[in-house]
Design a protein around this motif. Sequence first.
Motif, mmCIF file in Angstrom:
data_model
loop_
_atom_site.group_PDB
_atom_site.id
_atom_site.type_symbol
_atom_site.label_atom_id
_atom_site.label_comp_id
_atom_site.label_asym_id
_atom_site.label_seq_id
_atom_site.Cartn_x
_atom_site.Cartn_y
_atom_site.Cartn_z
ATOM 1 N N LYS A 1 0.867 -1.178 0.000
ATOM 2 C CA LYS A 1 0.000 0.000 0.000
ATOM 3 C C LYS A 1 0.904 1.227 0.000
ATOM 4 C CE LYS A 1 -3.940 -2.223 1.737
ATOM 5 N NZ LYS A 1 -4.385 -2.910 0.567
ATOM 6 N N LEU A 2 0.414 2.321 -0.562
ATOM 7 C CA LEU A 2 1.180 3.569 -0.549
ATOM 8 C C LEU A 2 1.333 4.031 0.894
ATOM 9 C CD1 LEU A 2 -0.372 5.525 -3.570
ATOM 10 C CD2 LEU A 2 1.664 4.066 -3.527
ATOM 11 N N LEU A 3 2.532 4.451 1.228
ATOM 12 C CA LEU A 3 2.829 4.808 2.614
ATOM 13 C C LEU A 3 2.026 6.003 3.109
ATOM 14 C CD1 LEU A 3 6.705 4.316 2.572
ATOM 15 C CD2 LEU A 3 5.005 2.857 3.676
ATOM 16 N N LEU A 4 1.849 7.011 2.268
ATOM 17 C CA LEU A 4 1.192 8.233 2.707
ATOM 18 C C LEU A 4 -0.328 8.123 2.739
ATOM 19 C CD1 LEU A 4 2.084 11.053 3.589
ATOM 20 C CD2 LEU A 4 1.782 11.807 1.240
ATOM 21 N N THR A 5 -0.902 7.455 1.725
ATOM 22 C CA THR A 5 -2.363 7.426 1.604
ATOM 23 C C THR A 5 -2.992 6.109 2.021
ATOM 24 O OG1 THR A 5 -2.304 6.630 -0.685
ATOM 25 C CG2 THR A 5 -2.243 9.039 -0.346
ATOM 26 N N GLY A 6 -2.206 5.027 2.046
ATOM 27 C CA GLY A 6 -2.748 3.715 2.377
ATOM 28 C C GLY A 6 -3.492 3.057 1.217
ATOM 29 N N GLU A 7 -3.505 3.706 0.053
ATOM 30 C CA GLU A 7 -4.159 3.123 -1.120
ATOM 31 C C GLU A 7 -3.332 1.956 -1.645
ATOM 32 O OE1 GLU A 7 -5.273 5.901 -4.180
ATOM 33 O OE2 GLU A 7 -5.519 7.490 -2.691
#
Length: 115
Positions: free
Chosen positions: A18-24
């Motif tokens: 998952k993307l670290l900043l957004t969790g997407e």
Amino acid sequence: YASNEVVSEFESVHDTLKLLLTGEPLKIPRTQRHSPMTEDMQEEHMEALAKLGSSAEGSRLRAELHSMSLLTDMQAFKAANPGCRLEDFIRWYSPRDWVPVLITLPLIPENSNPD
């Protein structure tokens, strides 16, 4: 592609990352494929790199040749994953180079009173 066909900027979604900043979910981008090479072409390429020598200029040219594909891969990753960070790219592109940093905060004793 046909003019009415929608082209996705990614091939698939990663199973676990998952993307670290957004969790997407991290999307695996469509990257440019390298041209196929015959054995003769590979030998010529390796010889050309070897002829560059170990001088500073030779090292710079060798790094430039290698970085062209890295740059296009980074651009594709960024297009497929808006809001991503460099750390996200490293985790996908070169997982062995990813070293997570744990931030530890100093412990404050329970009986300490800041007043």
